[in-house]
Design an enzyme around this catalytic site. Structure first.
Site, short mmCIF file in Angstrom:
data_model
loop_
_atom_site.label_atom_id
_atom_site.label_comp_id
_atom_site.label_asym_id
_atom_site.label_seq_id
_atom_site.Cartn_x
_atom_site.Cartn_y
_atom_site.Cartn_z
N LYS A 13 -4.63 1.32 4.39
CA LYS A 13 -3.37 2.06 4.32
C LYS A 13 -3.57 3.39 3.56
CE LYS A 13 -0.76 -2.20 4.66
NZ LYS A 13 0.00 -3.27 3.99
N GLN A 52 2.24 -5.09 -1.61
CA GLN A 52 1.30 -5.80 -0.73
C GLN A 52 1.48 -7.31 -0.88
OE1 GLN A 52 -0.79 -4.44 1.62
NE2 GLN A 52 -1.20 -6.56 2.19
N ASP A 78 8.37 -1.09 4.34
CA ASP A 78 7.96 -2.31 5.06
C ASP A 78 9.16 -2.96 5.77
OD1 ASP A 78 5.28 -2.82 5.16
OD2 ASP A 78 5.19 -3.91 3.26
#
Ligand code: NAD
Length: 292
Positions: free
Chosen positions: A53, A97, A120
């Site tokens: 990422k 994460q 997200d």
């Protein structure tokens, strides 16, 4: 002959477009978009994903910083950082994460992220917006899959789609997105009766169960489109998916490979969500500026 839904190439094209958009913003005197990533613990797969990422952010000109915490960090410390990042006007996106260590409540941490920075698409607000079909930051993997299908002109309207898995990250939002595109969706989970025969009816099969090679050729009808979300590392270090590619690809019209299918599209969607969050915040700042 089956066609390959090439996520690697499609994602590369998307990144090139995003890079241009960032350059245009910089040319107009704006700052770079900024993504904050929170990584807790030492899970090697999580470390690898965060690395991918960060690299993708650099490539398109999004600034990013990873805040690393040891495994034993207490939840309040993570929540404190999330609140601080929420307040920081130079932060456009916040990503935690997953998975988090077992002693940290994932729902509490994710829910603490401001919806407008939730790149997200996992906060209750953004999941609810999606459930209502309203515009919002949407989960990256489902968005990436729909974009990949769109790029290859795979019709969804009026089609029967089987989605295996119902997580908040992939399966459930994917079902909603497919339904918003007028597909009829069968959501298969662990307690579904005859998952194999349900899948065999579908025009489109999307496997997101996290079970290596769950989908074999008897699960798929001739001419189906198959998307493999699963990622599993084999003992010899290769990556494979929830679909047994070598057998299933003999029957499909279109199929995604692993690697090079859904994975790169997930990251491209994350970058796109960062730019969306950046754009909306910049617009809000301009309309709220006392000089206007
Ligand atoms: P998860 O474990 O949270 O959810 C899996 C879902 O599949 C659950 O709803 C479970 O009930 C269902 N399931 C499990 N076994 C099943 C079975 N035998 N039959 C029917 N349903 C079954 O996992 P997740 O976060 O949704 O991820 C799923 C997979 O996708 C994992 O392999 C993960 O590594 C991978 N993943 C890949 C990407 C990517 O970018 N390629 C992104 C996210 C997740």
């Amino acid at each position: 002959m089956t066609g390959i839904l090439d996520g690697k190439k499609t994602a590369r094209d998307i990144r090139a477009q995003l890079r241009e958009r960032v350059h245009r913003c910089l040319g107009a005197g704006k700052r770079s978009p900024f993504l904050a990533v929170i990584l807790v613990g030492n899970d090697p797969a999580s470390r690898l994903y965060v690395g991918h990422k960060e690299k993708a952010c650099r490539e398109v000109g999004i600034a990013s910083e990873t805040y690393e915490f040891p495994e034993k960090t207490d939840e309040e410390q993570i929540l404190k950082l999330v609140r601080k990042l929420n307040q920081d006007d130079t932060v456009d996106g916040i990503l935690v994460q997953l998975p988090l260590p077992a002693h940290i409540c994932r729902t509490r941490v994710i829910s603490a992220i401001e919806a407008c920075k939730d790149v997200d698409g996992l906060t209750p607000v953004n999941q609810g917006m999606l459930a209502m079909g309203l515009p919002s930051l949407r989960p990256c993997t489902p968005v990436g899959i729909l974009e990949l299908l769109r790029k290859y002109s795979i019709r969804l309207d009026g089609q029967l789609a089987a989605v295996i898995g119902r997580s908040h990250l992939v399966g459930s939002p994917l079902c909603r997105l497919l339904s918003l595109h007028n597909a009829t969706v069968i959501n298969i989970h662990r307690r579904s009766p005859s998952p194999e025969s349900l899948c065999r009816q579908a025009d489109i099969v999307i496997a997101a169960a996290g079970q290596r090679h769950l989908v074999t050729e008897s699960w798929v009808r001739e001419g189906a489109v198959v998307v493999d979300v699963g990622i599993h590392r084999t003992s010899d270090g290769h990556l494979t998916g929830d679909v047994d590619f070598s057998l299933v690809s003999k029957k499909t019209a279109w199929i995604t490979p692993v690697p090079g299918g859904v994975g790169p599209m997930t990251i491209a969607s994350l970058l796109s969500n960062c730019l969306m969050a950046f754009g909306e915040r910049a617009e809000k700042d301009e309309t709220q500026s006392p000089l206007k």
